[in-house]
Design a protein around this motif. Structure first.
Motif, short mmCIF file in Angstrom:
data_model
loop_
_atom_site.label_atom_id
_atom_site.label_comp_id
_atom_site.label_asym_id
_atom_site.label_seq_id
_atom_site.Cartn_x
_atom_site.Cartn_y
_atom_site.Cartn_z
N GLU A 193 -15.30 12.95 1.44
CA GLU A 193 -14.94 14.23 0.84
C GLU A 193 -13.43 14.49 0.99
O GLU A 193 -12.77 14.99 0.08
N LEU A 194 -12.91 14.12 2.14
CA LEU A 194 -11.48 14.26 2.40
C LEU A 194 -10.69 13.41 1.39
O LEU A 194 -9.72 13.90 0.77
N HIS A 195 -11.12 12.18 1.18
CA HIS A 195 -10.45 11.30 0.23
C HIS A 195 -10.50 11.90 -1.17
O HIS A 195 -9.52 11.90 -1.89
N ARG A 196 -11.68 12.42 -1.53
CA ARG A 196 -11.85 12.99 -2.87
C ARG A 196 -10.87 14.14 -3.08
O ARG A 196 -10.18 14.22 -4.09
N LYS A 197 -10.77 15.03 -2.08
CA LYS A 197 -9.90 16.21 -2.23
C LYS A 197 -8.43 15.80 -2.28
O LYS A 197 -7.66 16.34 -3.06
N ILE A 198 -8.05 14.85 -1.45
CA ILE A 198 -6.63 14.43 -1.43
C ILE A 198 -6.29 13.75 -2.76
O ILE A 198 -5.26 14.02 -3.37
N ASN A 199 -7.19 12.88 -3.24
CA ASN A 199 -6.94 12.19 -4.51
C ASN A 199 -6.78 13.19 -5.64
O ASN A 199 -5.86 13.08 -6.47
N GLN A 200 -7.67 14.18 -5.67
CA GLN A 200 -7.61 15.22 -6.70
C GLN A 200 -6.28 15.96 -6.66
O GLN A 200 -5.64 16.20 -7.67
N TRP A 201 -5.88 16.31 -5.45
CA TRP A 201 -4.64 17.08 -5.26
C TRP A 201 -3.42 16.25 -5.66
O TRP A 201 -2.51 16.73 -6.33
N LEU A 202 -3.42 14.97 -5.26
CA LEU A 202 -2.29 14.11 -5.60
C LEU A 202 -2.19 13.96 -7.12
O LEU A 202 -1.11 13.99 -7.69
N LYS A 203 -3.35 13.84 -7.78
CA LYS A 203 -3.36 13.70 -9.24
C LYS A 203 -2.76 14.93 -9.89
O LYS A 203 -2.03 14.85 -10.87
N LYS A 204 -3.07 16.10 -9.33
CA LYS A 204 -2.63 17.35 -9.95
C LYS A 204 -1.15 17.65 -9.67
O LYS A 204 -0.42 18.05 -10.55
N TYR A 205 -0.75 17.44 -8.42
CA TYR A 205 0.59 17.90 -8.02
C TYR A 205 1.62 16.79 -7.86
O TYR A 205 2.81 17.07 -7.74
N CYS A 206 1.18 15.55 -7.79
CA CYS A 206 2.13 14.46 -7.56
C CYS A 206 1.86 13.38 -8.59
O CYS A 206 1.50 12.26 -8.24
N CYS A 259 -6.42 13.42 10.15
CA CYS A 259 -4.97 13.18 10.04
C CYS A 259 -4.72 11.69 9.81
O CYS A 259 -3.94 11.29 8.95
N HIS A 260 -5.44 10.89 10.59
CA HIS A 260 -5.28 9.44 10.50
C HIS A 260 -5.66 8.95 9.09
O HIS A 260 -4.96 8.15 8.48
N GLU A 261 -6.77 9.48 8.56
CA GLU A 261 -7.24 9.09 7.22
C GLU A 261 -6.20 9.46 6.15
O GLU A 261 -5.94 8.70 5.24
N VAL A 262 -5.64 10.67 6.27
CA VAL A 262 -4.68 11.13 5.25
C VAL A 262 -3.43 10.24 5.29
O VAL A 262 -2.94 9.81 4.24
N ILE A 263 -2.98 9.91 6.49
CA ILE A 263 -1.77 9.07 6.61
C ILE A 263 -2.05 7.68 6.00
O ILE A 263 -1.24 7.16 5.23
N THR A 264 -3.22 7.12 6.29
CA THR A 264 -3.58 5.80 5.74
C THR A 264 -3.61 5.85 4.22
O THR A 264 -3.09 4.97 3.53
N LEU A 265 -4.19 6.93 3.69
CA LEU A 265 -4.29 7.06 2.24
C LEU A 265 -2.90 7.17 1.61
O LEU A 265 -2.62 6.53 0.59
N LEU A 266 -2.03 7.95 2.23
CA LEU A 266 -0.67 8.11 1.69
C LEU A 266 0.05 6.76 1.70
O LEU A 266 0.72 6.40 0.73
N HIS A 267 -0.13 6.00 2.78
CA HIS A 267 0.48 4.67 2.85
C HIS A 267 -0.01 3.80 1.69
O HIS A 267 0.75 3.09 1.06
N GLN A 268 -1.34 3.92 1.41
CA GLN A 268 -1.90 3.11 0.31
C GLN A 268 -1.28 3.48 -1.03
O GLN A 268 -1.19 2.68 -1.93
N TYR A 269 -0.85 4.72 -1.17
CA TYR A 269 -0.19 5.16 -2.41
C TYR A 269 1.30 4.84 -2.40
O TYR A 269 2.03 5.28 -3.28
N GLY A 270 1.74 4.14 -1.38
CA GLY A 270 3.15 3.73 -1.34
C GLY A 270 4.06 4.75 -0.70
O GLY A 270 5.28 4.60 -0.72
#
Ligand code: Z5A
Length: 215
Positions: free
Chosen positions: A198-211, A20-31
């Motif tokens: 792996e978590l970062h890879r999946k989130i990045n992929q998903w953001l690219k596709k849907y956002c 959860c912490h990693e996902v939140i940090t990643l989202l923050h990095q994307y603004g």
């Protein structure tokens, strides 16, 4: 609703808190700055009280029946969804949830053997078509789960269940994850750094596709 709802699922000790912490940090990095973090059961005053009832070993010296457990979990969920998650999404915030409905399907449907149709009925009546945009299921074996949780000391009312309970829970998670393309499986038996990448890879992929607006 303009925000997105991302959920992390898995057996205890799967690494959900870190994820959860990693996902939140990643989202923050994307603004994406407005991100709220929820946990289930819990997240509102009533839901937190229900969490205590579900987890404590000695509840007023009365055994918690399987159906009472299920209904308390749904009572907590509907408080959280209606009072916190939906309003947040409507105002454009993103929500990262430590567990959601899939936990009930897996633990109460798989572990406790409550009929899946009954749980689906509750879900439909209470949540309608509300569901996470993305669920990341951290898959570990029940043996690894027990090893990691036992290191923490005292176990709660659900954590003291048998290995076969957690095996049924995991099997249900896997069955449901394979049926729904909005649920992605991550092998969380690997070391922490590998799980995180792996978590970062999946989130990045998903953001690219849907956002697409993000990248
Ligand atoms: N429950 C239910 O039955 N039905 C429902 O509908 C819902 C819940 C919503 C509360 O869950 C209980 O309610 C839960 C299911 C039930 N009970 N059980 N059993 P919770 O989410 O509050 O509690 P939890 O699942 O027990 O949380 P947890 O044990 O803290 O799990 P976690 O957040 O996934 O793990 P963690 O804290 O990130 O990591 C735990 C330890 O493992 C820690 O020392 C880490 O350093 C270690 N770890 C994590 N990943 C790794 C890797 N990759 N390698 C090595 N060590 C690791």
């Amino acid at each position: 609703m303009s925000g997105k709802f991302i959920v992390i699922e898995g057996l205890e000790g799967a690494g959900k808190s870190t994820a959860c912490h990693e996902v939140i940090t990643l989202l923050h990095q994307y603004g994406i700055k407005n991100v709220i973090h929820t946990r289930e059961p819990g997240g509102t005053p009533i839901a937190e009280q229900l969490r205590k009832l579900v987890q404590q070993k000695e509840i007023l010296q009365e055994e918690v029946t399987d159906y009472a457990e299920l209904l308390m979990l749904y009572a907590a969920r509907i408080q959280l969804v209606n009072n916190i998650i939906k309003p947040a999404l409507e105002e454009g915030s993103w929500v990262v949830g430590d567990r959601h409905d899939l936990s009930s399907q897996a633990y109460q449907g798989g572990g406790r053997k409550i009929k899946p149709n009954f749980i689906s009925y509750l879900k439909e009546e209470l949540l309608g078509d509300f569901s996470p945009d993305l669920t990341l299921y951290l898959d570990i074996t029940p043996e690894i789960s027990l090893q990691r949780t036992q290191k923490r000391g005292a176990l709660d009312r659900i954590e003291i269940e048998s290995l076969s309970f957690f095996t049924r829970t995991r099997n249900r998670y896997l069955t449901l994850a394979l049926e729904d393309k909005r649920i992605q499986i991550i092998d969380a038996t690997e070391k922490q750094s590998k799980v995180t990448s792996e978590l970062h890879r999946k989130i990045n992929q998903w953001l690219k596709k849907y956002c697409k607006f993000i990248i």
